[in-house]
Design an enzyme around this catalytic site. Structure first.
Site, PDB file in Angstrom:
ATOM      1  N   ASP B 178     -12.792  11.450  -6.177  1.00  0.00           N
ATOM      2  CA  ASP B 178     -12.602   9.932  -5.868  1.00  0.00           C
ATOM      3  C   ASP B 178     -12.427   9.056  -7.140  1.00  0.00           C
ATOM      4  OD1 ASP B 178     -12.089   7.616  -4.110  1.00  0.00           O
ATOM      5  OD2 ASP B 178     -14.213   7.155  -4.675  1.00  0.00           O
ATOM      6  N   ARG B 223       2.567  -0.408   0.321  1.00  0.00           N
ATOM      7  CA  ARG B 223       0.993  -0.775  -0.129  1.00  0.00           C
ATOM      8  C   ARG B 223       0.543   0.767  -0.299  1.00  0.00           C
ATOM      9  NH1 ARG B 223      -2.512  -3.422   3.460  1.00  0.00           N
ATOM     10  NH2 ARG B 223      -4.073  -3.348   1.901  1.00  0.00           N
ATOM     11  N   LYS B 224       1.094   1.735  -0.150  1.00  0.00           N
ATOM     12  CA  LYS B 224       0.249   3.054  -0.070  1.00  0.00           C
ATOM     13  C   LYS B 224       0.796   3.733  -1.327  1.00  0.00           C
ATOM     14  CE  LYS B 224       0.425   3.419   4.959  1.00  0.00           C
ATOM     15  NZ  LYS B 224       0.990   4.301   6.105  1.00  0.00           N
TER      16      LYS B 224
END
Lengths: 259, 259
Positions: B178, B223-224
């Site tokens: 992450d 937006r991705k």
């Protein structure tokens, strides 16, 4: 990544029978720790050095907030129930104790013990219990309901878990999800390894929050155990994450032997 | 969960211009920290209390093993290269400094600053940098290659990251994934939030190992931002995990204001 200690537990039993003249059972354990939580209610003979009353991290401490305590008492009160005749008996839920270390093993073989011979105490600590300062990092307690095949975790996120400013790191959330679903899969299927975590993050978790993790069995197919897990606000009204997890049953000794 | 500080950075600039009479720039920063790493090479005026030479955790320390050092030197030597004329210039890679805290904000509004007014120093620490003991937990350094749209992370896993006995916790691996993919997405797309992490665990990572995380841009759609990430042994011969990650661009002030 989740694996359990089924085989190591057998190794323990053999080791106990092997080394009874060399060890002393000062604090007889009635359980065996898997992923830092405890499952097996069986006597195991181990060297006394391991039983200097290890701290059970899943019991309340002064850092627990009112919401954490309220939820703890809600589930804990259902661990033992009273019958109509006034007798106490096991309830639907069971609290899982939680420790911060495994017993460490070196590899080796003998005629009586095919897993491990030499016990090593190392500096290693369970990731979720590696900070002793109460309330600073992961405060959590797991309850399991065997009949419903569910596992509930109450989690209070401390200030050392920051990701985005003021909010819990996505990795810390993933860590709790892996811990809870992996523990659940181990209870359901024995020794397992995490094969997949698919986590959808819906809403950030503010630092200091108390949230609920609910783990449910989806299905079992051969070596595969499919679990799903939701993280919600403590009242269930807000959904923080949704996860599917896949665990594979393993021969645990392979991991210990580095094979 | 990954979010960046684009808007907060603008807030900083405004705050600097607002509060110049109240603050002193003892150690002028040339960068702004996002996810504990630094991207923006711009002067920002901030109160002096924040610049008591914060430790850059991504520089070598005595706990780094030979493999960690070898890989660090491999990438670091490509951050500055020499031309045929003997002049030094920027190379293809850039090391990202890494700190253990964010500046904390309370919410509030004024005519000149729509994000934050009050600076609060709290106890909060970045999850991956919350233990100061060198080598005990996450030792890592990130390098970014803008031309190739890649991010490399060298990660040495300490003894406090244990999951299964002797091996790194799956949550600690997810945390690094992450961190690396989120940092990469922030560089590529500005302020983002982790929307999905889909992690396939292929092979456990022994405690003490040095591994490589390689983050690559798959595609951007509105937006991705889609990123993929592999964790391999330091020589690339063993695959530990494969991940796809999805990040959504966000208006960062919403997070700060708790909206």
């Amino acid at each position: 990544m989740a694996r359990s200690l089924g085989r190591i537990y057998k190794g323990f039993q053999r080791l106990g029978s092997l080394s009874s003249t060399q060890t002393q059972l000062r604090h007889p354990p009635t359980t065996v720790s898997v992923r830092g939580t405890t499952f097996v209610r069986t006597m195991v003979a181990l060297p006394s050095l391991f039983f200097s009353k290890p701290r059970d991290f899943s019991l309340p401490n002064s850092s627990w907030g009112s919401e954490m305590m309220r939820l703890y008492e809600h589930y804990n009160s259902q661990c033992e129930v009273e019958t109509e005749e006034g007798e106490k008996q096991e309830g639907p839920w069971r609290r899982l104790p939680s420790y911060n270390r495994f017993l460490k093993y070196a590899t080796g073989k003998s005629a009586d013990c095919d897993i491990s011979l030499k016990i090593i105490q190392s500096k290693a600590r369970l990731f979720t219990r590696n900070i002793r300062d109460p309330g600073a990092a992961f405060e959590y307690v797991l309850f399991v309901n065997s009949e419903e095949q569910k596992c509930m975790c109450i989690f209070q996120a401390g200030h050392l878990l920051e990701g985005p400013p003021g909010h819990v790191h996505g990795g810390a959330i993933a860590t709790m999800i892996d811990t809870v679903t992996g523990t659940h899969a181990t209870i359901l299927s024995g020794p397992v390894m995490t094969a997949n975590l698919n986590i959808n993050y819906r809403r950030p978790i503010p630092l200091g929050s108390t949230v609920l993790l609910e783990s449910s069995l989806d299905k079992k197919e051969g070596r595969k155990t499919f679990i799903s897990c939701k993280v919600t606000s403590s009242d269930g009204s807000k959904l923080h994450t949704e996860t599917t997890a896949l665990f594979l049953s393993i021969n645990f000794s392979q991991l210990l032997l580095g094979e």
